[in-house]
Design an enzyme around this catalytic site. Structure first.
Site, PDB file in Angstrom:
ATOM      1  CD  GLU A 200      -6.471  22.076  46.706  1.00 40.22           C
ATOM      2  OE1 GLU A 200      -6.042  22.097  47.860  1.00 40.22           O
ATOM      3  OE2 GLU A 200      -5.893  23.018  45.333  1.00 40.22           O
ATOM      4  CD  GLU A 288       1.502  26.458  45.679  1.00 37.33           C
ATOM      5  OE1 GLU A 288       2.183  25.396  46.078  1.00 37.33           O
ATOM      6  OE2 GLU A 288       1.700  27.252  44.067  1.00 37.33           O
ATOM      7  CG  ASN A 290       4.983  29.586  45.908  1.00 33.19           C
ATOM      8  OD1 ASN A 290       5.150  28.366  45.653  1.00 33.19           O
ATOM      9  ND2 ASN A 290       3.931  30.068  44.917  1.00 33.19           N
TER      10      ASN A 290
END
Length: 666
Positions: A200, A288, A290
């Site tokens: 990315e 992201e 977690n």
């Protein structure tokens, strides 16, 4: 509520979970490997089960061994901590099959968010802002280069199943993209058993800011503010704080609402973290999620008053959250410094060995400040090469950011660690760094401010002057002690001088001393006298003093001719000599260090994974020579200049100590 839970982890997080379980009246079961037989989490738990050899792939991440420990102890639920099995859907499924609760999110959420490629697609569908990138599978290094060119350098190469900075590289060129892909793929396979990679866009001037979410099985989900995690080295967080000094209320609300939207999209329950990258204009992009408790969760607990481990346990037991979003209040400021077993003077390379001294500062909680230390080690224990190098998480709280920083400074000054390399000096240096104090942070902070590595903090002249005054005071105490001992033996004392020359940090101070009860008046030629008071006695390793009205805390060790004093990130050799001795010492030649320029030395204890050259090869500046794995990270050793390999003394599979010779050059 559960009567007994098993913690499928080790170290400080296992100890952390045990503390909350004990508070809730729940019995605990620890698991341990051969290397952890005497570990603190084993001692703290009500029961402990041995699960195998030291390597994690033979103990802590073997699902069948955890299930066997559950059967043997009758545990009703399992808290996975972080790392290891915490984000393994197959582990949660295995627990469900035997009727044991998983203290974490549903399997579907783990699967969806555990895969970074899938999670980014789901985030986009949920209306969460995402970073441009390539989410498909990448065939090989050349395919990675092609994708990187299309996205535009710089790019971030990341393991799909990654975490903790492993399997992650930044590439600024085709060559770095090729090597980054190979290294990320190898680390990912080794650490996670999944070598899938994605690429990315790397956001320049980025801040790493994450949102803590908490959901239950009844459809309730809240966000508990943010954490600033921009102080990182090799993508591994070093210092975190809450809240962020950068966010405004509107951005915090927008990020929190998007984080909750993503959590609800996957029916998330339990504690989780949605991580964002934020640019200089407060534009934020999803990184992201977690699906576990984060290492840095204590700073959120300190500013919200919410015990996240307790909430995870209650949610797993089927309880609904007892509060809503409107009831979440952020109070004050909190800092977390991660104490690692690594040598900051050797490019932060891992360090292992015995903790010959481990004395954390006292934990305390007051109306104006608080100190907390989450740890899993003890004095006399060993730091193993098999596990993560984190020793402790030292946290501070204050009513505002300046107060939290000042409390952290004092706590770091008072933290005593001996026997291994550690990063306490670096943490202290960061706390005093003007850019950190100003809150002008990016994830490149360490790379930019310590581009040549860390050689210790440089103290100002006024601080050195105070240390010189204390050293003169300490030296006089040493002289008084020696005089009393001599007097007891020979029935007479010796005269103690008043004039001294103190040299430290490149500065020279001529002082005169006069004892006044417990105090010492230290006079400098260029100013008024400085009064020094301290309860320190010769032989003590931690000194607390008042010097000229200023509080001072330092680690002190007597050496020939003076002291070794460590304070605020500086490690100083301090000489205290009579004027005549100082005059003679100035004439002594300095001993040159041994020449190691023709040797490649192993910079850390570790395992040789690869030798990239052969005897007789001509090597160039920057060429990879060898790879050494230590504490789950692969470290490439490169040539510093053009040379010819004369002899190779190490082979793949060899376990080396610090400064073992790997190869020699002509």
């Amino acid at each position: 509520m559960f009567e007994k839970i098993l913690i499928a982890n080790r170290g400080e997080i296992a100890c952390r979970v045990i503390k909350t379980a004990r508070k809730m009246g729940i019995k605990t079961v620890a698991v341990y490997s051969d290397a952890d037989a005497g570990a603190l989490h084993v001692e703290m738990a009500d029961e402990a089960v041995h699960i195998g050899p030291a390597p994690v792939n033979q103990s802590y991440i073997v699902i069948d061994k955890i299930l066997d420990a559950i059967r043997r102890t009758g545990a009703q639920a399992v808290h996975p901590g972080y790392g290891f099995l915490s984000e393994r859907a197959e582990f949660a499924e295995a627990l469900a099959r035997v009727g044991v609760a998983f203290i974490g999110p549903p399997v579907g959420a783990i699967e969806a968010m555990g895969d970074k490629i899938t999670s980014k697609k789901l985030a986009a569908e949920a209306g969460v802002s995402t970073v441009p990138g390539y989410m498909g599978l990448i065939d090989d290094a050349e395919h990675a280069v092609k994708i990187a060119k299309e996205i535009g350098y710089p790019v971030m190469i990341k393991a799909s199943a990654g975490g903790g900075g492993k399997g992650m590289r930044i590439a600024w060129s085709d060559e770095e993209a090729r090597e980054g892909f190979e290294r990320s793929k190898s680390e990912a396979a080794s650490s996670f058993g999944d070598d899938r990679i994605f690429i990315e866009k790397f956001v320049t001037q980025p801040r790493h800011i994450e949102i803590q979410v908490l959901g239950d099985r009844h459809g309730n989900c809240v966000y508990l503010g943010e954490r600033e995690c921009s102080i990182q080295r090799r993508n591994q967080k070093v210092i975190e704080e809450a809240p962020s000094p950068f966010l405004d209320a509107a951005t915090r609300k927008a990020m929190g609402e998007q984080a909750v939207a993503l959590a609800k999209a996957v029916d998330y329950c339990s504690a989780g973290t949605v991580e964002f990258i934020v640019d200089g204009e407060r534009n934020f992009y999803f990184l992201e999620m977690n699906t576990r408790l984060q290492v840095e969760h204590p700073v959120t607990e300190l500013i919200t008053g919410i015990d996240l481990v307790e909430q995870m346990i209650r949610v797993a037991a089927g309880e609904a959250l007892s509060f809503g979003q409107d009831e979440v209040r952020l109070n004050g400021w909190a800092m977390e410094s991660r104490l690692y077993a690594e040598d900051p003077y050797r490019n932060f390379l891992p360090s292992i060995g015995r903790l010959t001294r481990y004395r954390p500062p006292a934990e305390e909680a007051g109306s104006g400040h608080a100190v907390r230390n989450d740890t899993g080690v003890f004095e006399g224990g060993e730091i193993s090469m098999y596990y993560d190098p984190m020793i402790a998480k030292l946290c501070s709280w204050g009513p505002d950011r300046a107060a939290a920083i000042e409390t952290m400074r004092g706590a770091l000054d008072a933290f005593e660690v001996e026997g291994i390399g550690h990063n306490l000096p670096f943490l202290s240096a960061v706390m005093d760094h003007p850019r950190f104090v100003a809150g002008a942070l990016t994830t490149a902070f360490i790379a930019e401010e310590y581009s040549e590595g860390f050689a210790g903090a440089t103290l100002g002249r006024e601080t050195l002057r105070r240390l010189a005054a204390f050293a003169a005071h300490a030296h006089v105490l040493n002289e008084e002690r020696a005089s009393k001992i001599l007097g007891a033996i020979q029935n007479h004392g010796r005269r103690i001088g008043r004039d001294w020359v103190v040299q430290l940090g490149g500065e020279r101070f001529e002082v005169s001393t006069e004892r006044d009860g417990f105090d010492t008046l230290v006079a400098f030629p260029d100013g008024p006298g400085t009064r020094v008071f301290s309860t320190w006695q010769p032989g003590e390793q931690l000194a607390r003093a008042t010097v000229g009205g200023h509080a001072l805390v330092a680690k002190v060790r007597t050496i020939p001719g003076g002291f070794r004093i460590r304070h605020r990130g500086a490690d100083l050799k301090v000489s205290v000599l009579s004027p005549r001795h100082a005059e003679l010492a100035a004439q002594m030649p300095e001993k040159a260090p041994p020449d190691t320029s023709k040797l490649l030395l192993c910079p850390m204890p570790g395992l040789v994974v690869k030798i990239s050259v052969a005897e007789g090869d001509e090597v160039y500046d920057g060429q990879p020579l060898a790879m050494v794995e230590a504490m789950k990270m692969e470290n490439v050793l490169r040539a510093e200049r053009k040379a010819k390999v004369a002899k190779i003394l190490a082979r793949p599979g060899d376990s080396l100590a610090v400064d073992d010779v790997i190869m020699e050059f002509e």
